[in-house]
Design a protein around this motif. Structure first.
Motif, short mmCIF file in Angstrom:
data_model
loop_
_atom_site.label_atom_id
_atom_site.label_comp_id
_atom_site.label_asym_id
_atom_site.label_seq_id
_atom_site.Cartn_x
_atom_site.Cartn_y
_atom_site.Cartn_z
N SER A 297 -10.23 -23.97 0.39
CA SER A 297 -11.49 -23.29 0.71
C SER A 297 -11.33 -22.39 1.93
O SER A 297 -11.85 -21.26 1.95
N GLU A 298 -10.61 -22.88 2.94
CA GLU A 298 -10.36 -22.06 4.13
C GLU A 298 -9.48 -20.87 3.80
O GLU A 298 -9.67 -19.77 4.32
N ARG A 299 -8.50 -21.08 2.92
CA ARG A 299 -7.61 -19.98 2.53
C ARG A 299 -8.39 -18.89 1.81
O ARG A 299 -8.20 -17.70 2.07
N GLY B 281 -10.52 -13.71 1.91
CA GLY B 281 -11.59 -12.81 1.49
C GLY B 281 -12.11 -11.98 2.65
O GLY B 281 -12.37 -10.78 2.51
N ASN B 282 -12.26 -12.62 3.81
CA ASN B 282 -12.68 -11.88 5.00
C ASN B 282 -11.68 -10.78 5.35
O ASN B 282 -12.07 -9.66 5.72
N ALA B 283 -10.39 -11.12 5.27
CA ALA B 283 -9.36 -10.14 5.61
C ALA B 283 -9.43 -8.93 4.69
O ALA B 283 -9.30 -7.78 5.14
N VAL B 284 -9.68 -9.17 3.41
CA VAL B 284 -9.82 -8.05 2.46
C VAL B 284 -11.03 -7.20 2.82
O VAL B 284 -10.95 -5.96 2.89
N ILE C 282 -6.97 -13.92 -7.71
CA ILE C 282 -5.98 -14.22 -8.76
C ILE C 282 -4.67 -14.67 -8.13
O ILE C 282 -4.01 -15.60 -8.62
N ASP C 283 -4.27 -14.05 -7.02
CA ASP C 283 -3.04 -14.46 -6.33
C ASP C 283 -3.11 -15.93 -5.92
O ASP C 283 -2.12 -16.67 -6.04
N VAL C 284 -4.26 -16.35 -5.41
CA VAL C 284 -4.42 -17.76 -5.01
C VAL C 284 -4.31 -18.66 -6.23
O VAL C 284 -3.66 -19.72 -6.19
#
Length: 211
Positions: free
Chosen positions: A74-76, A81-84, A103-105
Motif C-alpha cells: 500500500s505504501e509502495r 503514485g505520488n511520484a508520478v 501494472i509494473d507493481v
C-alpha cells in the motif's frame, strides 16, 4: 564507534533486511497459493530455508507478516503514485504513467496482489485502518488526474463520484491480472493499458496514445 564497528553493524543490518525481504517473498507465495488461514509461520520459514523458531527474530506472528506485506504494498503504491503525479506531466500523460506504474507493481508483486484481494480482512485493526487510508489516498490521486483529463476534454465529463467508481473499476480489472491466463508481457501490458483507459472513458485512437 569506529568505522570498522559501524561497517560491521551496517553489514548485519543489510543482511537482516535482505533476509526479511526473502521471508516476505516466501510468505506472499505461500499465502497466494494456499490462503492466509492455511499457512503457518513455520511453513514460511521452511520455504526460505530457516527454522520455525528463527522466524520469530523477524516477525512476532503470521498476522505480523500479513500486516507487513499489505502495508508495504500500500505504501509502495501510494508513494509511487505520488511520484508520478508530482512530475508535472500533462494530465493524459500522467494518466498513462499511472496505469503503467500500477501494472509494473502487479508484474513484480503478483502474489502480494492476490493476498491483498483475498485476505485484507485478516489484518489487525490498526494495519487494516492504515492500509485502507493509503488506498483511499492513492485512489484520490488517480481521481484528481481523471478530473484534469475530463476538464481538457480528454475523457468524458463526469462527476467526481463517477470518476472514483471508474478508478476503482480499473483497479479491479488490473488487480485481476495475476489470475488471468498466461500471456507474454509485451502483449499483456498494452492490452491491460488499453482496457484500463477504456474503463475510464478514453477513446483510444482519437489522438491519444497508450505508448
Amino acid at each position: 564507534m569506529d568505522s570498522s564497528t559501524t561497517g560491521a553493524a551496517t553489514t548485519r543490518s543489510q543482511a537482516k533486511a535482505a533476509r526479511r525481504a526473502e521471508l516476505l517473498t516466501a510468505a506472499a507465495a505461500q499465502m497466494a497459493q494456499r490462503g492466509f488461514a492455511a499457512v503457518r509461520l513455520e511453513d514460511i520459514g521452511a520455504q526460505a530455508g530457516i527454522s520455525g523458531p528463527a522466524m520469530y527474530r523477524h516477525f512476532s506472528s503470521k498476522t505480523d507478516v500479513l500486516d507487513t506485506l499489505l502495508l508495504d504494498i500500500s505504501e509502495r503504491l501510494f508513494s509511487g503514485g505520488n511520484a508520478v503525479c508530482d512530475r508535472g506531466l500533462p494530465p493524459y500523460s500522467t494518466l498513462i504513467e499511472l496505469v503503467g506504474f500500477h501494472i509494473d507493481v502487479l508484474v513484480t508483486k503478483p502474489d502480494v496482489i492476490v493476498v491483498q484481494d483475498r485476505d485484507l480482512s485478516s489484518l489487525t485493526p490498526e494495519a487494516n485502518h492504515q492500509v485502507r487510508l493509503l488506498q483511499r489516498r492513492y485512489v484520490e490521486r488517480w481521481v484528481d488526474v481523471v478530473e484534469d483529463c475530463a476538464a481538457q476534454g480528454l475523457l468524458p465529463t463526469m462527476a467526481r463520484a463517477e470518476a472514483r467508481v471508474r478508478v476503482h473499476a480499473v483497479f479491479g480489472l488490473l488487480n485481476s491480472s495475476p489470475r488471468l491466463p498466461a500471456m507474454d508481457s509485451d502483449r499483456l501490458r498494452p492490452l491491460l493499458t488499453a482496457m484500463a483507459l477504456a474503463a475510464l472513458g478514453a477513446q483510444i485512437g482519437d489522438g491519444q496514445s497508450t505508448d
